[in-house]
Every structure is written in structure tokens, then in C-alpha cells.
Design a protein around this motif. Sequence first.
Motif, short mmCIF file in Angstrom:
data_model
loop_
_atom_site.label_atom_id
_atom_site.label_comp_id
_atom_site.label_asym_id
_atom_site.label_seq_id
_atom_site.Cartn_x
_atom_site.Cartn_y
_atom_site.Cartn_z
N THR A 297 0.83 -1.21 0.00
CA THR A 297 0.00 0.00 0.00
C THR A 297 0.86 1.25 0.00
OG1 THR A 297 -1.76 -1.16 1.19
CG2 THR A 297 -1.82 1.24 1.23
N SER A 298 1.90 1.25 0.83
CA SER A 298 2.79 2.41 0.90
C SER A 298 3.47 2.66 -0.44
CB SER A 298 3.84 2.19 2.00
OG SER A 298 4.73 3.28 2.07
N ALA A 299 3.90 1.59 -1.10
CA ALA A 299 4.57 1.74 -2.40
C ALA A 299 3.61 2.28 -3.45
CB ALA A 299 5.13 0.39 -2.86
N ALA A 300 2.31 2.05 -3.26
CA ALA A 300 1.32 2.48 -4.25
C ALA A 300 0.64 3.79 -3.87
CB ALA A 300 0.26 1.39 -4.41
N THR A 301 1.14 4.46 -2.84
CA THR A 301 0.55 5.72 -2.39
C THR A 301 1.20 6.90 -3.09
OG1 THR A 301 -0.01 4.82 -0.22
CG2 THR A 301 0.16 7.20 -0.38
N GLY A 302 0.39 7.79 -3.61
CA GLY A 302 0.89 8.99 -4.26
C GLY A 302 0.66 10.21 -3.39
N GLU A 303 1.50 11.23 -3.58
CA GLU A 303 1.39 12.45 -2.78
C GLU A 303 1.72 13.66 -3.65
OE1 GLU A 303 3.09 13.07 1.42
OE2 GLU A 303 4.55 14.13 0.17
N LEU A 304 1.00 14.74 -3.39
CA LEU A 304 1.25 15.98 -4.11
C LEU A 304 1.28 17.14 -3.11
CD1 LEU A 304 1.75 16.46 -7.11
CD2 LEU A 304 -0.65 17.12 -7.35
N THR A 305 2.31 17.95 -3.20
CA THR A 305 2.43 19.16 -2.38
C THR A 305 2.76 20.33 -3.30
OG1 THR A 305 4.81 18.93 -2.01
CG2 THR A 305 3.35 17.80 -0.45
N GLY A 306 2.52 21.52 -2.78
CA GLY A 306 2.91 22.70 -3.54
C GLY A 306 4.40 22.74 -3.80
N GLY A 307 5.18 22.29 -2.81
CA GLY A 307 6.64 22.28 -2.97
C GLY A 307 7.10 21.35 -4.07
N ALA A 308 6.45 20.17 -4.18
CA ALA A 308 6.84 19.22 -5.23
C ALA A 308 6.55 19.80 -6.61
CB ALA A 308 6.09 17.91 -5.03
N VAL A 309 5.43 20.48 -6.74
CA VAL A 309 5.09 21.09 -8.03
C VAL A 309 6.06 22.22 -8.34
CG1 VAL A 309 3.29 22.22 -9.37
CG2 VAL A 309 2.67 20.46 -7.69
N LYS A 310 6.42 22.99 -7.32
CA LYS A 310 7.35 24.10 -7.51
C LYS A 310 8.73 23.58 -7.92
CE LYS A 310 6.52 27.45 -4.84
NZ LYS A 310 6.36 28.33 -3.65
N GLN A 311 9.15 22.46 -7.34
CA GLN A 311 10.43 21.88 -7.72
C GLN A 311 10.41 21.45 -9.19
OE1 GLN A 311 11.35 17.88 -6.48
NE2 GLN A 311 13.46 18.45 -5.96
N ALA A 312 9.30 20.87 -9.63
CA ALA A 312 9.18 20.50 -11.04
C ALA A 312 9.27 21.73 -11.94
CB ALA A 312 7.85 19.77 -11.27
N ALA A 313 8.64 22.82 -11.50
CA ALA A 313 8.70 24.05 -12.29
C ALA A 313 10.13 24.59 -12.37
CB ALA A 313 7.78 25.10 -11.67
N ARG A 314 10.88 24.53 -11.28
CA ARG A 314 12.26 25.01 -11.29
C ARG A 314 13.12 24.17 -12.24
NH1 ARG A 314 11.72 25.47 -5.54
NH2 ARG A 314 12.94 23.56 -5.27
#
Length: 717
Positions: A297-314
Motif C-alpha cells: 500500500t505504501s509503495a502504491a501511495t501517491g502524494e502531491l504538495t505545492g513544494g513538489a510542483v514548484k520543484q518540477a517548475a524550477r
Amino acid sequence: MPTSVPHWNDPDAFAPDADDELPPEIADDLAKAGKSSREEPALPLAKRRQEIPDLDTLLKTAVAAVGGSPREGQTKMAAAVTRTIESGEHLAVQAGTGTGKSLAYLVPAIRHAVAEGTTVVVSTATIALQRQLVDRDLPRLSDALEDALGRRPTFAILKGRRNYLCLNRVHGNAPEEPDEDALFDAFAASALERQVKRVQEWATETETGDRDELVPGVTDQAWRQLSVSAKECLGVHRCPVGTDCFAEKARGEAGRADIVVTNHALLAIDALDERPVLPEHDVVLVDEAHDLVDRVTSAATGELTGGAVKQAARRCGRAVDEQTADKLTEASEGLELVLADASPGRLEEMPEALGGALAAVRDAAWACINALGPERKEDAEGSTARKLAHAVTEEVHDTAVRLLAAFDSDKPHDVVWVAADPNRSPAVRVAPIGVGGLLRERLFGQRTTVLTSATLELGGSFDTLAKQWGLPPQQRAEPAEGMATAKEVPSDGGTLKWTGLDVGSPFEHQRSGILYIARELPPPGRDGLQPKVLDELTELVEAAGGRTLGLFSSKRAAEQATEALRGRLSTPVLCQGEDTTSLLVQRFADDPATSLFGTLSLWQGVDVPGESLSLVVMDRIPFPRPDDPLASARQQAVSERGGNGFLTVAGTHAALLLAQGAGRLLRSASDRGVIAVLDPRLATARYGGFLRASLPPFWTTHDGEVVRGALRRLTAG
């Protein structure tokens, strides 16, 4: 734009690009990861099978070599594992502490691998067991069985790519950007720089690049500067140092090994992903199988944060036009604002504001992915930067798609919740409600599987956990003499065949331990430990002369008990969190007068034989929190199918932890002591019988004076 995405995305899985063309100097090594190109021993297969000694001979040789003596449970388990490998049917085998279960499954596994020229995978939940197998058990078995088998059995350990040092990053190609908070904290930035420098120096010395061999370790943030996930990896033929890659070397060694030791998360990705992670294999041995569902279950859990999106943008900002990257930055800021205002907890439906923010993230991420375009021939640094940008942006996009799709069906397969963990930014997470169907199809449906643990019979039945694994009900269990009797539990139908076997324990539980249920205490409340509970706890620890492991359902309860008893006792009390858990356990083991109080990791992770541990106290039945999003979603799903959601989910969770906690008491044949449960519901509630049937058959009493007298005699003795 894609509107759906597979649920099983793990950046730590090995996933080489399908179009990678490997250079000749390493193609041979990597090809050996498959059975078809495996090195064949000198003897033909049929001849080699005839030359292999039988199981009894090999097991006796192995036991004698490690200085042991024959054990009935071990012999019975080894025979069952051998039958399973030969028949192809699955096996769940409960083997109590002291059975010698690792030898009981490793000897048949080695015999099969050598005889058939194949690989057997052993999966564990903890690093401690991995190290035990690789550093102690397998080397000794290889020495012991070499003459009998005609060659030395080989073994390897394989982990997710993120666990290995990336030499391309060590050489300075596109280093990871530190978190923004660290940029504004001079002390944190300096500490991070020192740790990264130490890892770079270690890179010139290590032969494996395995993070676990770096002592002392470094923070996750420092390690990320010099490692990559599978999606971030350039691929062997594109990487300037691909021929020296630590992760690829580990994978090549695993492909040539008889036994490959891995972890449940990597096993899950191998079973659930379309691209293989592990070498080709036909048998899987799952140790610590009680943890399999949680790890999958842990391996199949996804998470999204503002910081993760911001890192992708950078990252994208270096490789795409400014306007496209800015759209993703704006989307990250919108998500941050929405999550900051959101109430933590499970989402029954998608809030309009959050749905809009996620849609903006999805669309902006997709625009960046399109702008990044296909891979190009660039310098190493440019190629790495583009790959890093693509990997993290794809992860952001796919998670946003999955979150939005979770509410599209009347019978959702995922649960979504907003999490607000201490010292972390708010996040929105998504996890599968159940993993049984996928395990049934992709693990049990394709490979012979043995699942083992000291704790598999819950409520007296293997079916309780088997249902979570996706296996059908067992027609008849084979309980060990004197152990719990199997009870039939309702489960989903299926055609897979499996057997449940309890080989017992070398310990005489009724002579060695007492189960004390404090029936006269008030039921637990929400306002911390009640005065009568603290009084009872004090009297028990005094009678034991310290020597107490206190297992509490919350950090607050452990701290409350520690503070109260330090003012009442003359013996030391340690509390989890005051130092590293390993050091606290060591101090506890070294001083018999010391007590140790803590939470979840102590319920399953403490091995202290001898006089330092005579009393295990559990403050309450460890049900999951009522507001736990995943547990509540699973309970609701069971109830909607007409089942008992509380007993199926919360009861199973509590039974497993109770059994694991009780297992801390007897760690050697000479151990004696008491399990004290300060929750009267274990004796009075309707579900109490199910929970008690999950515990070893200790002698049981509700009389506190009898228990305190026994502890005083034990301490005096």
C-alpha cells in the motif's frame, strides 16, 4: 492529454528504458539478469538434479554447521516449503520465535535454485532482517552446503535505485536543488554541504554505493543530491559513467545469484509494474509477511504538495520556455493556498477549490512535458537536467490525474485525503483501498509464493490475512498442537490453492508467560491515561524491578506515562524520542533495572532476550485512529459489501499489533515474564475473543495481585 494513469508508479524501481542499447562491455552482465542467459553449471540439468542431496541431508548439514540442533518446527516447515515449490501451490506458514524459520526456507530455496539453475527471491519488510540474511545466514549456509551441492551457492541483495549512489551526480552533472527552507537557513545549508562532501569522499572508497553501508548516515536531503530514481536515470548507454553504475552492477549480480534478497516495496513494484525489476524467478519467499499489505500500500501511495510542483517548475525552467514553466509555478502556488486552507482528513468528494488547483497542476505539467519533448543528444549535464525535469514533472502530472480520477466511479478504488503532518507542508495523498486483487493476479497468479512470519494466524485463522492478500478461504488449516484452532472467516472467492500451516514454537507459553488483562480498570478514554491506569502501571513496574517494555498507542500516552512514573519510581524510565530508537533499546538491554516506553516501532522492532525484559505492558487495544483515512475507507468498503467493517479492518489491525507486541516477551527458551494489557475491553468486549485468539497461549488471569507476586518472585530469582 492522458486522462488516466497506472496506480503503481514508484521512482525507486529499476526501470531501464525499453530502447536502451547496451554497450558490449556490459551487455553480457546485464543479460544474465534473465533466466534464459543464466550461466549454466558444468553438469547438464538432468544430471545436476540427480546429484543434489535430499532435503533432510541438506538441512542436517546446515543445522550442524551453524552449531544448532534439530527442531521439530523447523523440519516441518522446511518439508512444507519443499512441497510448495514442487507443487506450485502457495503456503502461509506461521513459525514462532526460536523456530529457526530462515534456515527452514533458505535450505529448500537454495536446493531448488541450484537444481533448476534458477533464482529464488526472498523479500523482507525490514533492513535488520535483510542484513541478517545477507551478512550472517546466507554466508554460513553457502559455506555449509558447498561440498554437498558441488558448488558454492550464490546470493545478492537488491534495492531500489534511489538506495545507490549515482556516479553521474557525484561528478557534478545537474545536482539536486536543496529545499527552499535550507536556502534561507545558513546553518542548514552549511550542514547539508558538509554531508554532501562526505558522501562524495565516500564515493571514492565504496565498492557497492549502497546507502546502508555509509556509517554514520546522512539525511535524506543530502543523499538525494547524489542519487537518482529510475525515472531520473539517463540509462546505461547515455550515461557517461554507465559502465561503472553501482545500481546496474547490483542488478547484474542479482541476475547471476541463486538467492536474491530484496524488500516488500521492490517486490510489489516488480509484481505490479509492467517492466521487471527483479531477475526472472519462479519462487518468492515473503518473510515478515504480516507487513506485506502495508508495504505494498505504501509503495502504491501517491502524494502531491505545492513544494513538489514548484520543484518540477524550477527544473523545467532550465529546459523549456519561461512562460510554460511559469504556468507550473503559478499552479504550485495555487495548490499551496488551497491546501493551507483545507481541513486534514479523508475526502468523500473532491472540493471545488482543490479540484480546480489539481486540474491547473495537471494541465501545466502536461504543457511542460510536451515542451521538454523527446530526449535529445546533449552533453551529460544538459541530458541529466532534461531527464530530471521530465521525471519529476511526469510524476506530478500522473499524481494529479490519479487524484482527479479517484472520484469518477461509484465504486472508487482509491481513497484521497489531506494530510497535515508535523514539520511538513500540507499534502494531498491517494492510496488504494485494497491491494488483494492486484497481488492475487500479479504475484500469486504468476509465481509460487511462501509467506511466513511469527504472526499470521489472527483470530485463530490464516484466512484473516489471506483475504487481504487476495487469497480465497482455506478449506482447513493445520494448527500446531496446543496452538489456536483455525476458524473459517468469510472471504472473496478464488481459484488459487494454498495451505496454512502453524509449526508452533519451541517456547512453552503456558509455563513461560502470563497474560494479565486488567479487567477492573476503566475503559480507555480520549483524555490520556487515567489515574487508575497510571497507578496500575506503577505497581507492575515496581514489582518487576524495572525490566519493562511499555507499548503505548500514542506518543502522548508514552510521554505522559514516562513523566508520571519518573516521579514515582526509583528505577530509570526511558522514552522513545529522547534519543535514537536503536540507542534507547541498547541502553534498555544493558541495564535490567531500566524501563523503556514508546510507540509503534517498539511494538514490532525490539529483540531483547534475557533478564532485561520481564514485563511487556500495552496501554490499550491498538485500534487504528477513527479518523485514519485509509482505515475508515476500507471499513466503509467492507460494510457496503455486507461485512463487518470494524472487525475486518480495525480488528485485524489491532490483532496483528497485539500479537507482535506480545512477541517481544519470549525471545529465548529461558525467558519468563508477563504480558499486561491495561484495557478491560480485551476481556469484556464481543470482539475480545477474536483478539485473544490472535495471541500466543499464555496462562491468563485478571488478578493483579497474582501477577505482581509472580513478577516479584521472578525478579528475586
